[in-house]
Design an enzyme around this catalytic site. Structure first.
Site, PDB file in Angstrom:
ATOM      1  N   ASP A   1       0.821  -1.212   0.000  1.00 22.75           N
ATOM      2  CA  ASP A   1       0.000   0.000   0.000  1.00 22.75           C
ATOM      3  C   ASP A   1       0.855   1.262   0.000  1.00 22.75           C
ATOM      4  O   ASP A   1       0.369   2.354   0.309  1.00 22.75           O
ATOM      5  CB  ASP A   1      -0.896   0.032   1.254  1.00 22.75           C
ATOM      6  CG  ASP A   1      -2.241  -0.646   1.003  1.00 22.75           C
ATOM      7  OD1 ASP A   1      -2.457  -1.126  -0.124  1.00 22.75           O
ATOM      8  OD2 ASP A   1      -3.068  -0.704   1.930  1.00 22.75           O
TER       9      ASP A   1
ATOM     10  N   ASP B   1      -7.570  -7.406  13.683  1.00 19.68           N
ATOM     11  CA  ASP B   1      -7.159  -8.744  14.109  1.00 19.68           C
ATOM     12  C   ASP B   1      -8.019  -9.247  15.263  1.00 19.68           C
ATOM     13  O   ASP B   1      -8.466 -10.396  15.277  1.00 19.68           O
ATOM     14  CB  ASP B   1      -5.675  -8.752  14.497  1.00 19.68           C
ATOM     15  CG  ASP B   1      -5.279  -7.516  15.307  1.00 19.68           C
ATOM     16  OD1 ASP B   1      -6.174  -6.839  15.856  1.00 19.68           O
ATOM     17  OD2 ASP B   1      -4.073  -7.236  15.404  1.00 19.68           O
TER      18      ASP B   1
END
Length: 469
Positions: free
Chosen positions: A99, A252
């Site tokens: 990214d 997460d």
């Protein structure tokens, strides 16, 4: 000074590691140290073997994802370690999710991927047009590629993580032989723990998190928070849980909770360590702790009702997730530590009529502080510095927790933790790169100075005025 010093002592009970805080639970400590379990005794584990008839097809297909963003200092480390994983070459795909917004860094990462591809490694360099969803968005996009449909498991490593070559041989058998297991998590090992006093403090807190919290969660409830890296997911379990979501900054933990509510079991391997890097500047550490404290509180607000309504797990497990995992560790610990032990308790020196029992203000916190330090015995002489350090951070964690609960301004702020690649410098025998110069204005933290002045005043008052009274 007893009341004031005990306020600092108690802070060490409430460290927010990546997924939890040592809340000083005696049950956790007893379970973690007296009844240490071995995963291969609880779950079936045996080495995967060759099949003469079908050859490498006997091995499951593994996807290795490496999300990164402008990781100039460490991209070669993570890509090299992932490409060095020992596994049949036709049964593994390395996926670099870049990214990066810096075109020079992006080109460097692409060239590195091409270099490994020329050596016969099945590596994919993937980019996208925006950074929507940050890390969660990158991982989600990565799972959409057609070749991922061939894979059974996905291993995830942040850009500064360096798994050993045998990582997959140690983890995959737990997933291959136990269909109920959704996640296998390894422990972090810090290559720059000795860089400065601050990294030593972080090592002490995180070692407790891994040595006690993760191991207890795995052995007692088969549930703990995914640490976001150095873990292997069963792809079918990941998809069944709804995949990656970017509604908070702790994608997460979000995935782990949803997968746990679907009945998936988690295995933690304390003896499998993956090299990583700790934030070595206070600015980077503050940003990291804001994300790790704000995200869980925000996730709790969004998932509490969903957890209570879940019918696939026992009432006891739901109680554990809501009360212990979220409410106590992610919210109460921070707020109580700062408000009560860093504000109210020091103020009691100004009001002699208020008495706080020593067993609650001194003895219990002191004992738990010592127990928290057993995860890093070599640093036990640094306990006083650790206590002071945690006092400072409790203010930031409290602010971040309230931001998450109220969904205020910085609730979705994501600042990538700065990495310096010190492991590479040390490994090559060269000198470590100089850290960027910090302006004087950036060195002055007025909120910390204000709280420090308040504690100093209370301490001086207790030392000088109280005896005279």
């Amino acid at each position: 000074m007893d009341r004031l010093s005990s306020a600092a002592t108690f802070e060490s009970m409430h460290y927010d590691g990546r997924q939890g805080t040592p809340c000083g639970s005696s049950a956790e400590i007893a379970s973690g140290f007296l009844f240490r379990y071995k995963p291969d005794k609880k779950y079936k584990w045996e080495p995967l073997r060759d099949d003469l008839e079908i050859g490498n097809s006997a091995y499951p297909m593994v996807l290795v994802q490496i999300p990164m963003y402008n990781e100039k200092e460490v991209y070669q480390l993570s890509i090299g370690a992932a490409c060095g994983l020992s596994w049949p070459s036709d049964r593994i795909i390395i996926q670099v999710l870049d990214d990066s917004t810096d075109p020079i860094i992006k080109k460097m990462v692409e060239v590195e991927c091409q270099r490994w591809a020329s050596k016969g490694v099945n590596i994919k360099y993937e980019i996208r047009q925006n950074r929507n969803g940050y890390k969660a968005g990158a991982l989600k996009e990565g799972m959409k590629h057609s070749y991922v449909n061939l894979c059974d498991y996905v291993a995830i490593f942040d850009a500064d993580f360096q798994p050993e070559p045998n990582f997959l041989w140690r983890t995959i058998p737990f997933l291959a032989h136990n269909p109920e297991v959704a996640l296998v998590q390894a422990r972090w090992k810090f290559v720059n723990a000795d860089e400065c006093l601050m990294t030593r403090m972080q090592e002490m807190s995180l070692d407790y998190h891994f040595l006690v919290e993760q191991e207890v969660g795995s052995s007692t409830y088969a549930f703990f928070g995914f640490n976001g890296t150095a873990g292997v997911w069963r792809i079918s379990a990941l998809n069944e849980a709804g995949g990656w979501k970017d509604r908070t900054t702790v994608e997460d933990m979000d995935l782990a909770v949803r997968a746990g509510l679907k009945g998936g079991k988690f295995v933690y391997l304390s003896d499998l360590k993956v090299k990583s890097e700790l934030p070595s500047t206070f600015k980077a550490f503050r940003y990291q702790q804001h994300r790790w404290s704000c995200g869980p509180a925000n996730l709790f607000k969004k998932m509490a009702t969903e957890i209570m309504r879940n019918k696939k797990v026992s009432m006891w497990k739901k109680f554990y997730v809501i009360y212990s995992f979220f409410f106590v560790r992610k919210i109460v610990a921070h707020v109580v530590t700062f408000v009560f032990y860093c504000v109210i308790m020091p103020a009691t020196v100004l009001v002699p009529e208020v008495e706080i029992p020593k067993w609650g203000a001194v003895y219990i916190p002191s004992i738990i502080t010592l127990l928290n330090a057993v995860g890093t015995p070599r640093s036990i002489h640094l306990l006083v510095f650790w206590i002071l350090f945690e006092n400072v951070m409790s203010m930031h964690r409290t602010k971040a927790t309230l931001t998450g609960l109220l969904e205020a301004g910085r609730v979705n702020e994501w600042v990538v933790t700065e990495k310096l690649g010190d492991a590479l410098k040390t490994k090559s025998g060269g000198k470590a790169a100089r850290k960027p110069r910090i302006k004087i204005g950036e060195r002055l933290h007025f909120s910390e100075l204000l709280v420090g002045a308040y504690l100093f005043f209370c301490g001086c008052y207790d030392l000088i005025i109280t005896p005279l009274g």
